[in-house]
Design an enzyme around this catalytic site. Structure first.
Site, PDB file in Angstrom:
ATOM      1  N   TYR A 141       2.554   5.487  -5.823  1.00 50.42           N
ATOM      2  CA  TYR A 141       3.881   5.664  -5.230  1.00 50.42           C
ATOM      3  C   TYR A 141       4.193   7.147  -5.074  1.00 50.42           C
ATOM      4  CZ  TYR A 141       8.930   5.450  -4.521  1.00 50.42           C
ATOM      5  OH  TYR A 141      10.200   5.600  -4.006  1.00 50.42           O
ATOM      6  N   LYS A 145       4.701   9.187  -1.488  1.00 49.64           N
ATOM      7  CA  LYS A 145       5.934   9.907  -1.175  1.00 49.64           C
ATOM      8  C   LYS A 145       5.666  11.406  -1.012  1.00 49.64           C
ATOM      9  CE  LYS A 145       9.159   6.726  -1.026  1.00 49.64           C
ATOM     10  NZ  LYS A 145      10.033   6.521   0.164  1.00 49.64           N
TER      11      LYS A 145
END
Length: 233
Positions: A141, A145
């Protein structure tokens, strides 16, 4: 600077969480029309929003959504996934899925809508990043990002001559379904939405929506041990 009053705006992931708050805040600021997307458009509950079915990882779905919204001048890439896969232990397909949603999804939307926004006289792109863009505690994650943050920075340079500005929103935990199981301070999604749209209207390059995000961003200039306590031992 981008005026949101009377603007036509496209919000991905507009049925819940930050996306839902963005839709509500856009109408509060006088937006003329807000397209709010979801896999199931029946989950879009704002009475004035235009529900749009969208799967951000599917090029055909993205193309169909863009064809439906040819009057847009502001694109908000909010939809995302939080698999939180481990680089060493999780299936590689889980890592790929996170990148497909958090990096390639916004890219597909941007490529589809840039010609629309440019044809309508220019406008704005808002990408929803995370404090974990700068803090590698979330496995894939965080990596996805961080890649989106870099994408936004590159697009800002590419889109400037085309009359399209780019704002990146960075935020920590927000009081939404995504963070329901987290025992930590959380921001109100309505406050985050207001700050994000302030950034759009003032032409900010980045919006740092809470104290932890501001602290982590400032810490990037220091030694890595200042960000990761495991390294300071």
């Amino acid at each position: 600077m981008t005026a949101l009053k009377d603007a036509n705006v496209f919000v991905t992931g507009g049925s819940r969480g930050i996306g839902k708050a963005l839709v509500e805040e856009l109408y509060a600021r006088g937006a003329a029309k807000v397209y709010a997307t979801a896999r199931d458009p029946r989950s879009v509950t704002h009475p004035d929003a235009v529900p749009v079915a969208l799967e951000v990882t599917d090029p055909a779905s993205v193309a169909a959504a863009a064809a439906q919204a040819q009057d847009v001048t502001v694109l908000i890439n909010n939809a995302g996934a939080a698999v939180g896969a481990s680089f060493l232990d999780s299936p590689v397909d889980d890592i790929r899925r996170e990148f497909e949603t958090n990096f390639y999804g916004p890219l597909l939307l941007t490529r589809a809508f840039v010609p629309v926004i440019e044809r309508n006289g220019g406008g704005h792109l808002l990408n929803v990043h995370s404090v974990l863009s700068w803090l590698a505690l979330g496995g894939s994650y965080s990596a996805s990002k961080a890649a989106l943050w870099s994408q936004s920075n590159s697009l800002r340079l590419e889109l400037q001559p085309r009359g399209i500005s780019v704002t990146g929103l960075h935020v920590g935990y927000v009081d939404t379904d995504l963070a329901a199981g987290v025992d930590a301070p959380k921001s109100d999604p309505r406050a985050v939405a207001a700050l994000a749209l302030d950034g759009v209207e003032t032409g900010a390059y980045e919006v740092l929506a809470d104290d932890i995000t501001r602290q982590v961003k400032a810490g990037l200039a220091g030694d890595l041990a200042g960000l990761y306590e495991q390294l300071a031992k």
